[in-house]
Design a protein around this motif. Structure first.
Motif, PDB file in Angstrom:
ATOM      1  N   GLY A 101      10.127  23.265   5.452  1.00  0.00           N
ATOM      2  CA  GLY A 101      10.625  23.239   6.822  1.00  0.00           C
ATOM      3  C   GLY A 101       9.728  22.526   7.807  1.00  0.00           C
ATOM      4  N   ASN A 102       9.236  21.365   7.418  1.00  0.00           N
ATOM      5  CA  ASN A 102       8.498  20.458   8.309  1.00  0.00           C
ATOM      6  C   ASN A 102       7.085  20.929   8.679  1.00  0.00           C
ATOM      7  OD1 ASN A 102       8.850  17.842   9.486  1.00  0.00           O
ATOM      8  ND2 ASN A 102       8.808  18.775  11.512  1.00  0.00           N
ATOM      9  N   ARG A 103       6.629  22.051   8.107  1.00  0.00           N
ATOM     10  CA  ARG A 103       5.220  22.414   8.295  1.00  0.00           C
ATOM     11  C   ARG A 103       4.442  21.714   7.178  1.00  0.00           C
ATOM     12  NH1 ARG A 103       1.424  25.154   6.245  1.00  0.00           N
ATOM     13  NH2 ARG A 103       2.682  26.288   4.744  1.00  0.00           N
ATOM     14  N   HIS A 104       4.488  22.259   5.959  1.00  0.00           N
ATOM     15  CA  HIS A 104       3.867  21.590   4.811  1.00  0.00           C
ATOM     16  C   HIS A 104       4.384  22.216   3.528  1.00  0.00           C
ATOM     17  CE1 HIS A 104       1.003  19.341   2.416  1.00  0.00           C
ATOM     18  NE2 HIS A 104       0.711  18.659   3.515  1.00  0.00           N
ATOM     19  N   ARG A 129      16.653  26.657  14.259  1.00  0.00           N
ATOM     20  CA  ARG A 129      17.301  25.348  14.287  1.00  0.00           C
ATOM     21  C   ARG A 129      16.491  24.349  15.094  1.00  0.00           C
ATOM     22  NH1 ARG A 129      22.630  26.416  12.207  1.00  0.00           N
ATOM     23  NH2 ARG A 129      22.933  28.656  12.272  1.00  0.00           N
ATOM     24  N   LYS A 130      15.352  24.780  15.604  1.00  0.00           N
ATOM     25  CA  LYS A 130      14.544  23.878  16.435  1.00  0.00           C
ATOM     26  C   LYS A 130      13.431  23.175  15.669  1.00  0.00           C
ATOM     27  CE  LYS A 130      15.492  26.207  20.770  1.00  0.00           C
ATOM     28  NZ  LYS A 130      15.139  27.473  21.430  1.00  0.00           N
ATOM     29  N   VAL A 131      13.335  23.387  14.371  1.00  0.00           N
ATOM     30  CA  VAL A 131      12.344  22.677  13.565  1.00  0.00           C
ATOM     31  C   VAL A 131      13.094  21.951  12.432  1.00  0.00           C
ATOM     32  CG1 VAL A 131      10.319  22.895  12.060  1.00  0.00           C
ATOM     33  CG2 VAL A 131      10.492  24.309  14.112  1.00  0.00           C
ATOM     34  N   ALA A 132      12.934  20.636  12.419  1.00  0.00           N
ATOM     35  CA  ALA A 132      13.626  19.780  11.437  1.00  0.00           C
ATOM     36  C   ALA A 132      15.143  19.981  11.503  1.00  0.00           C
ATOM     37  CB  ALA A 132      13.090  20.020  10.022  1.00  0.00           C
ATOM     38  N   ALA A 133      15.661  20.094  12.720  1.00  0.00           N
ATOM     39  CA  ALA A 133      17.095  20.330  12.937  1.00  0.00           C
ATOM     40  C   ALA A 133      17.959  19.332  12.168  1.00  0.00           C
ATOM     41  CB  ALA A 133      17.417  20.241  14.425  1.00  0.00           C
ATOM     42  N   THR A 161       7.790  31.947  14.608  1.00  0.00           N
ATOM     43  CA  THR A 161       8.781  30.932  14.956  1.00  0.00           C
ATOM     44  C   THR A 161       8.346  30.140  16.185  1.00  0.00           C
ATOM     45  OG1 THR A 161      10.472  32.369  14.031  1.00  0.00           O
ATOM     46  CG2 THR A 161      11.244  30.563  15.394  1.00  0.00           C
ATOM     47  N   ALA A 162       7.818  30.834  17.200  1.00  0.00           N
ATOM     48  CA  ALA A 162       7.353  30.136  18.412  1.00  0.00           C
ATOM     49  C   ALA A 162       6.238  29.158  18.049  1.00  0.00           C
ATOM     50  CB  ALA A 162       6.872  31.151  19.449  1.00  0.00           C
ATOM     51  N   ASN A 163       5.341  29.588  17.167  1.00  0.00           N
ATOM     52  CA  ASN A 163       4.247  28.736  16.696  1.00  0.00           C
ATOM     53  C   ASN A 163       4.755  27.510  15.958  1.00  0.00           C
ATOM     54  OD1 ASN A 163       1.388  29.037  16.900  1.00  0.00           O
ATOM     55  ND2 ASN A 163       1.743  31.175  16.294  1.00  0.00           N
ATOM     56  N   LEU A 164       5.744  27.743  15.105  1.00  0.00           N
ATOM     57  CA  LEU A 164       6.336  26.646  14.332  1.00  0.00           C
ATOM     58  C   LEU A 164       6.969  25.616  15.255  1.00  0.00           C
ATOM     59  CD1 LEU A 164       8.164  28.507  11.438  1.00  0.00           C
ATOM     60  CD2 LEU A 164       6.487  26.660  11.154  1.00  0.00           C
ATOM     61  N   LYS A 201       4.165  23.662  16.934  1.00  0.00           N
ATOM     62  CA  LYS A 201       3.361  22.781  16.067  1.00  0.00           C
ATOM     63  C   LYS A 201       4.186  21.778  15.271  1.00  0.00           C
ATOM     64  CE  LYS A 201      -0.765  25.581  15.403  1.00  0.00           C
ATOM     65  NZ  LYS A 201      -0.651  27.023  15.110  1.00  0.00           N
ATOM     66  N   CYS A 202       5.385  22.153  14.887  1.00  0.00           N
ATOM     67  CA  CYS A 202       6.163  21.307  13.969  1.00  0.00           C
ATOM     68  C   CYS A 202       7.506  20.886  14.540  1.00  0.00           C
ATOM     69  CB  CYS A 202       6.401  22.041  12.645  1.00  0.00           C
ATOM     70  SG  CYS A 202       4.962  22.884  11.993  1.00  0.00           S
ATOM     71  N   GLY A 203       7.765  21.249  15.792  1.00  0.00           N
ATOM     72  CA  GLY A 203       9.085  20.997  16.372  1.00  0.00           C
ATOM     73  C   GLY A 203       9.315  19.554  16.778  1.00  0.00           C
ATOM     74  N   SER A 204       8.240  18.815  17.061  1.00  0.00           N
ATOM     75  CA  SER A 204       8.470  17.451  17.556  1.00  0.00           C
ATOM     76  C   SER A 204       7.845  16.363  16.678  1.00  0.00           C
ATOM     77  CB  SER A 204       7.984  17.328  19.001  1.00  0.00           C
ATOM     78  OG  SER A 204       6.672  17.799  19.092  1.00  0.00           O
ATOM     79  N   VAL A 205       7.365  16.767  15.476  1.00  0.00           N
ATOM     80  CA  VAL A 205       6.892  15.734  14.545  1.00  0.00           C
ATOM     81  C   VAL A 205       7.980  15.511  13.491  1.00  0.00           C
ATOM     82  CG1 VAL A 205       4.396  15.977  14.691  1.00  0.00           C
ATOM     83  CG2 VAL A 205       5.679  17.544  13.241  1.00  0.00           C
ATOM     84  N   ARG A 206       7.998  14.289  12.964  1.00  0.00           N
ATOM     85  CA  ARG A 206       8.944  14.041  11.878  1.00  0.00           C
ATOM     86  C   ARG A 206       8.162  13.699  10.615  1.00  0.00           C
ATOM     87  NH1 ARG A 206      14.451  12.565  10.842  1.00  0.00           N
ATOM     88  NH2 ARG A 206      14.512  11.549   8.818  1.00  0.00           N
ATOM     89  N   ASN A 207       8.165  14.609   9.675  1.00  0.00           N
ATOM     90  CA  ASN A 207       7.565  14.303   8.376  1.00  0.00           C
ATOM     91  C   ASN A 207       8.596  13.585   7.526  1.00  0.00           C
ATOM     92  OD1 ASN A 207       4.906  15.492   8.555  1.00  0.00           O
ATOM     93  ND2 ASN A 207       5.975  17.448   8.724  1.00  0.00           N
ATOM     94  N   GLU A 208       8.107  12.758   6.614  1.00  0.00           N
ATOM     95  CA  GLU A 208       8.999  12.032   5.722  1.00  0.00           C
ATOM     96  C   GLU A 208       8.798  12.522   4.288  1.00  0.00           C
ATOM     97  OE1 GLU A 208      11.376  10.092   6.579  1.00  0.00           O
ATOM     98  OE2 GLU A 208      10.865   9.767   8.692  1.00  0.00           O
TER      99      GLU A 208
END
Ligand SMILES: Cc1cc2nc3c(=O)[nH]c(=O)nc-3n(C[C@H](O)[C@H](O)[C@H](O)COP(=O)(O)O)c2cc1C
Length: 261
Positions: free
Chosen positions: A90-93, A126-130, A243-246, A249-256
């Motif tokens: 989910g876009n963290r790691h 739904r706010k991380v890697a939506a 969830t707030a932390n996620l 930290k991960c809500g506005s980056v896009r991992n590939e």
């Protein structure tokens, strides 16, 4: 490919299923599906032979293979069977999940041909890697499948000893603890029961869909995401905090996606 293509996955909120299917479509052969998500799919241990290709997919939970999936996969048997390992995070790691998945499978007679870490909308929000996997992710997964087919053709029928290297470390991350927390159900619930039908651990009572056994709940969020009226949510402050932390930290980056082949 000359092999029979088999999908084997655990996917409570369906993002892993989408990636694994896109990879299979890129391979370009018919495939069979063994879905481990619901208890019925985990009753019998699967076994495969030398004419099979198995694409195994799991979500990442706490940097690891979900315990439920790991327990099942520990009993799956291969016989020098070609395998592809897929972890969807989910876009963290993805941390050690891919290495753990490879280690379980290669310990059981499978030979890793390729592996990939893909991104799926975070189970908790739904706010991380939506909306992921999106079209771009699915195209990458499809191309990956095409490359896997070419690699298998080049290798021929007698596979060499496993040499695939993926990212991950030992000792593995701790994974997730049993938290004895379960989703709450709001008054908008229409008692349709879709949640209970989709719970991987049968934690939701079929007599009362608001009654969720926190000792069984793995917080996969399948019930939350599948509810047609959005009646379920996790209110607990520990999860709200995570969830707030996620999101921060991960809500506005896009991992590939990361591919190992
Ligand atoms: C209990 C739990 C733990 C999770 N841990 C991680 C994690 O360590 N790293 C991460 O990036 N995503 C994590 N996620 C998010 C999922 O890996 C991600 O949303 C995945 O796409 C879900 O797959 P599914 O749709 O097949 O269920 C976690 C989700 C859950 C429910």
């Amino acid at each position: 490919v000359d092999r029979k293509v088999n999908l084997l996955y655990f996917s409570p909120t369906e993002t892993t299923a989408k990636i694994v299917k896109a990879v299979a479509q890129g391979i370009g052969a018919d495939f069979s599906v063994h879905d481990l998500t619901l208890p019925a799919g985990r009753e019998k241990a699967a076994a495969y032979g030398q004419n099979d290709l198995v694409i195994v997919g799991v979500p990442v939970y706490g940097g690891r293979v979900p315990a439920l999936a790991a327990d099942y996969l520990a009993n799956v048997k291969g016989d020098k069977t070609a395998a592809v390992f897929i972890a969807v995070y989910g876009n963290r790691h993805f941390d050690d999940a891919l290495l753990e998945l490879q280690t379980i499978m290669e310990g059981n007679g499978f030979t890793g041909i390729a592996a990939g870490a893909f991104i799926g909308e975070h189970s908790y929000t739904r706010k991380v890697a939506a909306g992921r996997p999106d079209e771009s992710d699915l195209a990458i997964a499809g191309d990956f499948g095409t490359r896997i087919a070419a690699k298998l053709t080049a290798l021929g029928s007698d596979l060499p000893a496993p040499t695939l290297a993926v990212e991950g470390k030992t000792p593995y991350k701790d994974g997730v603890k049993q938290m004895f927390i379960a989703p709450a159900t709001s008054v908008v619930c229409t008692e349709c029961g879709i949640c209970a039908d989709h719970c991987p651990t049968a934690a939701i009572s079929f007599d009362n869909f608001k009654d969720i056994d926190a000792a069984k709940c793995i917080l996969c969020c399948a019930c939350i995401k599948i509810c047609p009226v959005r009646a379920k949510s996790i209110k607990h402050p520990i999860i709200a905090d995570i969830t707030a932390n996620l999101i921060a930290k991960c809500g506005s980056v896009r991992n590939e996606p990361r591919l190992f082949i």
